[in-house]
Scaffold this active site. Structure first.
Site, PDB file in Angstrom:
ATOM      1  N   TYR A  41      47.343  35.001  38.087  1.00  0.00           N
ATOM      2  CA  TYR A  41      46.369  35.907  38.699  1.00  0.00           C
ATOM      3  C   TYR A  41      46.197  35.580  40.177  1.00  0.00           C
ATOM      4  CZ  TYR A  41      42.176  38.787  39.072  1.00  0.00           C
ATOM      5  OH  TYR A  41      41.266  39.751  39.425  1.00  0.00           O
ATOM      6  N   ASP A  85      37.781  37.157  36.376  1.00  0.00           N
ATOM      7  CA  ASP A  85      36.864  36.788  37.449  1.00  0.00           C
ATOM      8  C   ASP A  85      35.551  37.529  37.227  1.00  0.00           C
ATOM      9  OD1 ASP A  85      37.502  39.399  38.153  1.00  0.00           O
ATOM     10  OD2 ASP A  85      38.746  38.842  39.862  1.00  0.00           O
ATOM     11  N   GLU A 114      42.347  46.511  32.775  1.00  0.00           N
ATOM     12  CA  GLU A 114      41.892  47.240  33.962  1.00  0.00           C
ATOM     13  C   GLU A 114      42.948  48.216  34.460  1.00  0.00           C
ATOM     14  OE1 GLU A 114      40.164  45.171  37.289  1.00  0.00           O
ATOM     15  OE2 GLU A 114      39.418  43.606  35.981  1.00  0.00           O
ATOM     16  N   HIS A 120      40.067  29.482  37.026  1.00  0.00           N
ATOM     17  CA  HIS A 120      41.486  29.615  36.699  1.00  0.00           C
ATOM     18  C   HIS A 120      42.343  28.913  37.731  1.00  0.00           C
ATOM     19  CE1 HIS A 120      40.746  33.113  39.307  1.00  0.00           C
ATOM     20  NE2 HIS A 120      39.877  33.512  38.406  1.00  0.00           N
ATOM     21  N   ARG A 175      43.917  36.575  42.452  1.00  0.00           N
ATOM     22  CA  ARG A 175      42.596  36.469  43.087  1.00  0.00           C
ATOM     23  C   ARG A 175      41.930  35.186  42.609  1.00  0.00           C
ATOM     24  NH1 ARG A 175      43.096  42.020  41.950  1.00  0.00           N
ATOM     25  NH2 ARG A 175      43.160  43.277  43.846  1.00  0.00           N
ATOM     26  N   GLU A 188      34.232  40.094  38.732  1.00  0.00           N
ATOM     27  CA  GLU A 188      34.381  41.547  38.724  1.00  0.00           C
ATOM     28  C   GLU A 188      34.951  42.005  37.387  1.00  0.00           C
ATOM     29  OE1 GLU A 188      33.134  44.493  41.314  1.00  0.00           O
ATOM     30  OE2 GLU A 188      33.239  42.349  41.731  1.00  0.00           O
ATOM     31  N   ASP A 229      40.248  41.532  34.198  1.00  0.00           N
ATOM     32  CA  ASP A 229      40.674  40.360  34.966  1.00  0.00           C
ATOM     33  C   ASP A 229      39.740  39.155  34.792  1.00  0.00           C
ATOM     34  OD1 ASP A 229      42.837  41.757  35.884  1.00  0.00           O
ATOM     35  OD2 ASP A 229      41.943  42.293  37.801  1.00  0.00           O
TER      36      ASP A 229
END
Length: 770
Positions: free
Chosen positions: A317, A101, A26, A364, A319, A103, A99
């Site tokens: 990570y 997740d 990303e 995660h 988030r 998104e 990433d």
């Protein structure tokens, strides 16, 4: 024979040819770190976030065809898409490494959709930390794109577009402002801030008193607070009640006797490592960082920092709403703690933390250091001050979460004085355990502890002083960024990863402003909120919004059908929207400022360019308009000369302060662009505080808007008056005189309630004060 040899040689060369792989991430910031791990045979390129989105000026999905979305390439990303396609066609394998997740899963899917390469060349990989072990494991264990996660993300995207696209025109019609917007989560966050402001304004302070005593035994003096009367909790409502108790406790015949001594050892347990929301809250309270700033710094720590041997990802990570940590991380923490602190600092069994709440994506880990052995001080030279402070917070929090409990010795003493019971208590940390690294209540623990002399039951004590103290109940505080994050999380509204953008958006829209680190709704924000709550009960409901998050989780878990969730929402929602568009009149946003020409209220208006200004409500008869800057200047000139000069200096940087006008009155702001410290403007009476002798009595407002007067050294000095002091002293008792304005007339009275001194003043005398 020669042809066969040539073919064999060619085949051998082909088999020895090194495969070329393309890894699409990303953010370009990750590229150096990942390239260092995977080597030269891997080319790392970034999609720079999303490359496709729903089209801007239309809904972008077919309501009559199962809400099928139509995505378009974002105009600014067309060159990125072209470059990724060119590289993909030259590569043997393509790894989508967005990433880990929802998104990120959606971004991977969108990238796959624009790549013109065979399906068997494309693989999805994910890693929770950018370390050699995690990245190489991801490449070796690639998978296909998780379409359930993608559908959950698309459902959220469609819901947000639907709500914003349909609700915003209602606001435009009602308020005549085409720059307003509504959002599925942002509008609910605004409601929380507005409702807190309503609570504050409706709050009525209630007076109460506490009584402390200084007790002595053989030279040892300690403080004891009155706690019970006839074994019931004591509540002292006014000075009269307090004085009666003081008289009794001060009487030389009153006997003080120790009735009960309790010694107890308790344990304080470490708390879980950070998730996104708790990191945002702690960074705000301990470091003073805003939510957005915290996430920006954490992003850089995750993507990679240049150390002695190249770029290294320092944290996992950032988030996440999971408190889980991997077995490897647990072992690394154990080794470090045993080596550096000793066996007594590591528990018999590893600390395991439960999720503790619903709506958790447990895909995660919690936020932790990728390499626990890299202590904050060992890499401080490579970090900026802000990066160092946040990394230290994360490192200490994680490591402390794996350590033993702290042990605290508590002692409490109850003392009888007739029918009254007084209580004294103290505590002492006997073993620091996890507190060696991290303490969430540092301020409380740093405060000086009351020392209680050695006492035994039935010991007689001497009373040296009785100290009554007046208090007023306090309203709930305005939300700060940290407490708003906590509230959103508790209600299950939104996701930790979205909180930073939500809080930023409601401020940039002009719905909320930050005053002394607190979030206060503007007049515009309160009007918008009022309209949305009145028209869209479900969309603005806390439980409804949280329930929608649960449904998104169910879609990701294959327990709900995405377009069925949208259908169930769409029908009732669009019916309310249509009704709102057909009915109702335009709403005027009235300020508390009067027109300088005709005296009518000034209205908050918006120009075609989206700029706010004040226009007279008497338009078109009165065409007076004022800019917000002009309003500030106007109010400054209406004040006296001392206020115009604004001689006050900034408490943070020492620069000049200037007057500004906000929706709740005047405030002071630092002229230093890098500082911009703010604080409410409080008119000084020029009277020195009689209690501390250091402060000045200033005009203040209670949270419900009631004017009172108090010492400007608060909270160090809590002296308050309900009426403005004149600066003169009472001729009878020496207390401050105050001016009391009643319908019957104005009087000068003594601030000491038990005095009773009073005199009336004439209008002529009163005019000199204006």
């Amino acid at each position: 024979m020669a042809k066969t040899a040539t073919a064999e040689t060619s085949a051998k060369k082909t088999s020895n040819k090194k495969e070329k792989a393309l890894v699409i991430v990303e953010s370009p910031a990750k590229s150096k770190t990942i390239r260092k791990i995977l080597g030269d045979s891997y080319q790392i390129e970034a999609s720079f976030g999303h490359i496709r989105d729903l089209p801007q000026n239309v809904l972008g999905f077919d309501v009559n065809n199962g809400f099928t979305p139509s995505f378009v390439i974002i105009p600014e990303k067309k060159k990125v898409v072209t470059k990724l396609n060119d590289l993909a066609k030259k590569s043997d394998k393509i790894y989508l490494a967005s990433d880990p997740d929802r998104e990120g899963e959606a971004i991977a899917w969108h990238v796959r959709q624009v790549l013109d390469v065979p399906e068997d060349k494309v693989f999805r990989i994910e890693f929770n930390e950018i370390t050699p072990k995690a990245v190489k494991y991801a490449v070796e264990h690639s998978r296909s794109i998780d379409m359930d996660k993608v559908k959950a993300q698309q459902t959220r995207q469609i819901l947000d577009k639907l709500v914003g696209y349909k609700l915003s025109p209602v606001l435009w019609k009602r308020l005549g402002n085409y720059h307003l917007s509504a959002g599925r989560v942002q509008s609910v966050a605004l409601r929380m801030i507005c409702e807190r402001e309503d609570e504050i304004e409706a709050f009525v302070p209630v007076e109460y008193w506490s009584i402390h005593t200084e007790l002595e035994k053989e030279g040892g003096v300690f403080d004891a607070e009155l706690s019970k009367y006839k074994d019931k909790k004591v509540e002292i409502k006014n000075e009269e009640e307090a004085q009666k108790i003081v008289d009794f406790l001060s009487d030389k015949s009153t006997e003080y006797k120790v009735s009960k001594i309790t010694n107890k050892t308790t344990q304080r347990k470490p708390t879980a490592p950070f998730i996104t929301s708790t990191l945002q809250r702690e960074a705000s309270s301990k470091l003073g960082y805003g939510v957005q700033k915290t996430m920006q710094i954490a992003q850089k720590l995750y993507e990679g920092i240049e150390l002695e041997n190249g770029a290294v990802g320092l944290i996992t990570y950032m988030r996440t709403d999971s408190v889980r940590i991997s077995d490897d991380a647990q072992e690394m923490a154990k080794d470090f703690i045993l080596k550096n602190y000793g066996e007594k600092y590591y528990p018999e069994k590893p600390n395991i933390y439960a999720k503790g709440k619903q709506n958790v994506q447990d895909a995660h880990e919690a936020i932790r250091p990728s390499y626990p052995e890299r202590t904050p001080d060992s890499i401080k030279q490579y970090l900026s001050n802000e990066q160092y402070r946040l990394y230290k917070l994360i490192w200490n929090k994680f490591m402390s979460s794996q350590m033993t409990n702290a042990q605290v010795a508590n002692k409490s003493v109850e003392i009888e004085a007739g029918d009254y019971t007084l209580r004294a208590s103290t505590s002492k940390i006997t073993f620091d355990g996890f507190l060696k690294l991290y303490n969430e209540t540092e301020e409380d623990d740093a405060a000086p502890k009351e020392k209680i002399p050695d006492l035994e039951k039935d010991d007689k004590l001497t009373c040296r002083k009785v100290l009554p103290k007046q208090h007023f109940t306090q309203p709930p505080p305005r939300y700060s960024e940290a407490t708003l994050v906590k509230a959103l999380e508790e209600y299950g509204i939104g996701r930790p990863s979205t909180y930073a953008s939500i809080i930023t958006k409601i401020q940039t829209r002009g719905y909320v402003e930050k005053l002394e680190k607190a979030l206060a709704p503007t007049l515009l924000g309160r009007t918008v909120c009022k309209q949305l709550v009145a028209q869209f009960t479900d969309v603005m409901d806390y439980k409804f919004t949280a329930g929608m998050e649960t449904k998104l989780d169910l879609i990701a878990e294959k327990k709900a059908v995405w377009n069925k969730v949208l259908e169930d929402f769409y029908g009732p929602f669009i019916e309310v929207v249509n009704t709102a568009m057909q009915n109702g009149e335009r709403v005027k946003i009235e300020s508390n400022i009067k027109c300088p020409n005709c005296g009518k209220p000034m209205l908050v208006r918006t120009s075609r360019q989206g700029n706010q200004f004040l226009g007279c409500s008497g338009y078109p008869e009165c065409k007076t308009v004022m800019s917000m800057n002009a309003l500030t200047e106007n109010m400054q000139t209406s004040e006296n000369q001392d206020q115009e000069k604004c001689e006050e200096k900034c408490e943070k940087c020492g620069s000049d302060m200037v007057f500004k006008q906000g929706p709740y009155g005047k405030y002071l702001e630092c002229t230093n662009e890098d500082c911009k410290f703010r604080k409410p403007y409080r008119r000084s009476t020029g009277v020195t505080c009689p209690k501390c002798g250091k402060g000045t009595i200033v005009e203040r407002k209670s949270k419900r808007g009631t004017v009172f007067f108090g010492c400007d050294k608060y909270p160090d000095c809590d002296y308050v008056l309900w009426n403005e002091p004149t600066g003169e002293l009472c001729p009878d008792c020496g207390a401050l005189l105050v001016k009391k304005v009643l319908k019957k007339g104005t009087t000068i009275e003594c601030s000491n309630r038990s005095c009773g001194y009073k005199k009336e003043i004439t209008e002529t005398q009163d005019d000199t004060k204006e």
